[in-house]
Design an enzyme around this catalytic site. Sequence first.
Site, PDB file in Angstrom:
ATOM      1  N   LYS A  46       0.808  -1.212  -0.099  1.00 49.56           N
ATOM      2  CA  LYS A  46       0.177   0.042  -0.112  1.00 49.56           C
ATOM      3  C   LYS A  46       0.759   1.334  -0.080  1.00 49.56           C
ATOM      4  O   LYS A  46       0.537   2.516   0.513  1.00 49.56           O
ATOM      5  CB  LYS A  46      -0.935   0.058   1.117  1.00 49.56           C
ATOM      6  CG  LYS A  46      -1.919  -1.367   1.329  1.00 49.56           C
ATOM      7  CD  LYS A  46      -2.235  -1.978  -0.008  1.00 49.56           C
ATOM      8  CE  LYS A  46      -3.200  -1.445  -0.775  1.00 49.56           C
ATOM      9  NZ  LYS A  46      -3.524  -2.423  -1.878  1.00 49.56           N
ATOM     10  N   HIS A 106       6.876  -7.466  -2.027  1.00 51.25           N
ATOM     11  CA  HIS A 106       6.939  -6.908  -0.901  1.00 51.25           C
ATOM     12  C   HIS A 106       7.569  -7.495   0.118  1.00 51.25           C
ATOM     13  O   HIS A 106       7.429  -7.326   1.237  1.00 51.25           O
ATOM     14  CB  HIS A 106       5.395  -7.012  -0.250  1.00 51.25           C
ATOM     15  CG  HIS A 106       4.474  -6.116  -1.127  1.00 51.25           C
ATOM     16  ND1 HIS A 106       4.518  -4.987  -1.456  1.00 51.25           N
ATOM     17  CD2 HIS A 106       3.129  -6.583  -1.495  1.00 51.25           C
ATOM     18  CE1 HIS A 106       3.388  -4.501  -2.214  1.00 51.25           C
ATOM     19  NE2 HIS A 106       2.625  -5.570  -2.140  1.00 51.25           N
ATOM     20  N   SER A 136      -4.737   2.304   4.530  1.00 49.24           N
ATOM     21  CA  SER A 136      -4.997   1.916   3.070  1.00 49.24           C
ATOM     22  C   SER A 136      -5.115   0.077   3.068  1.00 49.24           C
ATOM     23  O   SER A 136      -5.821  -0.279   2.383  1.00 49.24           O
ATOM     24  CB  SER A 136      -4.012   2.103   2.241  1.00 49.24           C
ATOM     25  OG  SER A 136      -3.942   1.895   0.750  1.00 49.24           O
TER      26      SER A 136
HETATM   27  S1  PPS Z   1      -0.407  -2.990  -3.247  1.00 56.05           S
HETATM   28  O1  PPS Z   1      -1.681  -3.825  -2.993  1.00 56.05           O
HETATM   29  O2  PPS Z   1       0.637  -3.300  -2.077  1.00 56.05           O
HETATM   30  O3  PPS Z   1       0.531  -3.182  -4.415  1.00 56.05           O
HETATM   31  O4  PPS Z   1      -0.829  -1.603  -3.193  1.00 56.05           O
HETATM   32  P1  PPS Z   1       0.112  -0.273  -3.586  1.00 56.05           P
HETATM   33  O5  PPS Z   1      -0.049   0.056  -5.340  1.00 56.05           O
HETATM   34  O6  PPS Z   1       1.554  -0.094  -3.165  1.00 56.05           O
HETATM   35  O7  PPS Z   1      -0.778   0.834  -2.964  1.00 56.05           O
HETATM   36  C1  PPS Z   1      -2.109   1.103  -3.194  1.00 56.05           C
HETATM   37  C2  PPS Z   1      -2.291   2.791  -2.617  1.00 56.05           C
HETATM   38  O8  PPS Z   1      -1.592   3.698  -3.643  1.00 56.05           O
HETATM   39  C3  PPS Z   1      -2.820   4.557  -4.111  1.00 56.05           C
HETATM   40  N1  PPS Z   1      -2.407   4.775  -5.773  1.00 56.05           N
HETATM   41  C4  PPS Z   1      -2.020   5.907  -6.046  1.00 56.05           C
HETATM   42  N2  PPS Z   1      -2.110   7.441  -5.311  1.00 56.05           N
HETATM   43  C5  PPS Z   1      -1.863   8.357  -6.139  1.00 56.05           C
HETATM   44  N3  PPS Z   1      -1.695   8.423  -7.198  1.00 56.05           N
HETATM   45  C6  PPS Z   1      -1.630   7.382  -8.202  1.00 56.05           C
HETATM   46  N4  PPS Z   1      -1.466   7.429  -9.425  1.00 56.05           N
HETATM   47  C7  PPS Z   1      -1.970   5.938  -7.374  1.00 56.05           C
HETATM   48  N5  PPS Z   1      -2.099   4.854  -7.739  1.00 56.05           N
HETATM   49  C8  PPS Z   1      -2.540   4.066  -6.508  1.00 56.05           C
HETATM   50  C9  PPS Z   1      -3.917   3.707  -4.021  1.00 56.05           C
HETATM   51  O9  PPS Z   1      -5.070   4.578  -4.293  1.00 56.05           O
HETATM   52  C10 PPS Z   1      -3.676   3.091  -2.794  1.00 56.05           C
HETATM   53  O10 PPS Z   1      -3.806   4.125  -1.718  1.00 56.05           O
HETATM   54  P2  PPS Z   1      -5.014   4.338  -0.738  1.00 56.05           P
HETATM   55  O11 PPS Z   1      -4.623   5.396   0.305  1.00 56.05           O
HETATM   56  O12 PPS Z   1      -5.664   3.301  -0.387  1.00 56.05           O
HETATM   57  O13 PPS Z   1      -6.205   5.213  -1.695  1.00 56.05           O
END
Ligand code: PPS
Length: 289
Positions: A46, A106, A136
């Site tokens: 996340k 991860h 998240s």
């Molecule tokens: S995972 O499942 O661990 O691979 O998830 P990960 O991609 O690391 O994290 C998901 C969170 O990143 C946010 N996200 C973004 N934020 C801003 N801009 C962009 N382009 C973007 N893409 C993914 C996503 O919304 C999750 O955060 P939260 O706080 O839940 O919205």
Amino acid sequence: MEDAFNRPPLRLVGGMPIIGPFAANWENVEQFQFRDDDLLIATYPKSGTTWVSKIVDLILNKANLEESQKCAIFERVPFLECSGPGVPSATDVLNKQNLPRVIKTHLTVDVIPKSFWDKNFKIIYVARNAKDVAVSYYHFYRMAYGHPEPGTWDEFLNSYMEGDVAFGRWSAHVKGWWKIRQQKKILYLFYEEMLDDPKREVEKVLKFLGKEISEEVMEKILEHTSFNAMKDNPMANYSTFPFMDHSISPFMRKGISGDWKNHFTVSQNEKFDEYYRAEMADTDLTFSM
Ligand code: PPS
């Protein structure tokens, strides 16, 4: 028999908790052979993995959208430790891949496959502040049922602080990768800085990868990796991934910094701050909350 994707318990691999279905393939992960031309995207869950994966994917194919949209981001950037019934294990997919590979993980530095230490490939690590990650992750646990039930927010926060969640303690993860950043070729990015100035952070990635792109390609990359564009893009928003219920909480949830303020009570925040000070006392790594 345990239903692998219906809230199975976590399992320990090398002392680190991992989701049940992934543990079944652990031997193949341990034996995985990295190559010198791999690019590894490492994160605690996340923290911006999908975002940076999409940026890297578009940089490498010069923002060729047709190419990038051929399949989902989790297929373009296989998730090393991912496996389960009906899902091809990423180790199988990666072992067969001849072209330079972009790999997501991860894993902590403590359990990363041994071949990691013998090879000299590039690594992009993305870290996000501990409180927003907790929020998240809680919503992700609710919607991704390969994880155990998260319980209430308060219960989940306690499990998170104890490291009783998939991939263990946030602090151990971010500190572990921070510690080896000069020993290996690591670009250490922060989610909050990516939000603050995406172009500046894409430029860091370009420099690290030794790539140059035109202003036009840069604009395309920024547009297609914005939160709104990724949220609406089935190849980026995980809507094609099984075992997730986006009606409970979408994978692309809010994409902001500071959402923790809408979740932490005053007393949870006090307790967390005290815990955080102790966890982070032995590092110069700092975060903006
Ligand atoms: S995972 O499942 O661990 O691979 O998830 P990960 O991609 O690391 O994290 C998901 C969170 O990143 C946010 N996200 C973004 N934020 C801003 N801009 C962009 N382009 C973007 N893409 C993914 C996503 O919304 C999750 O955060 P939260 O706080 O839940 O919205």
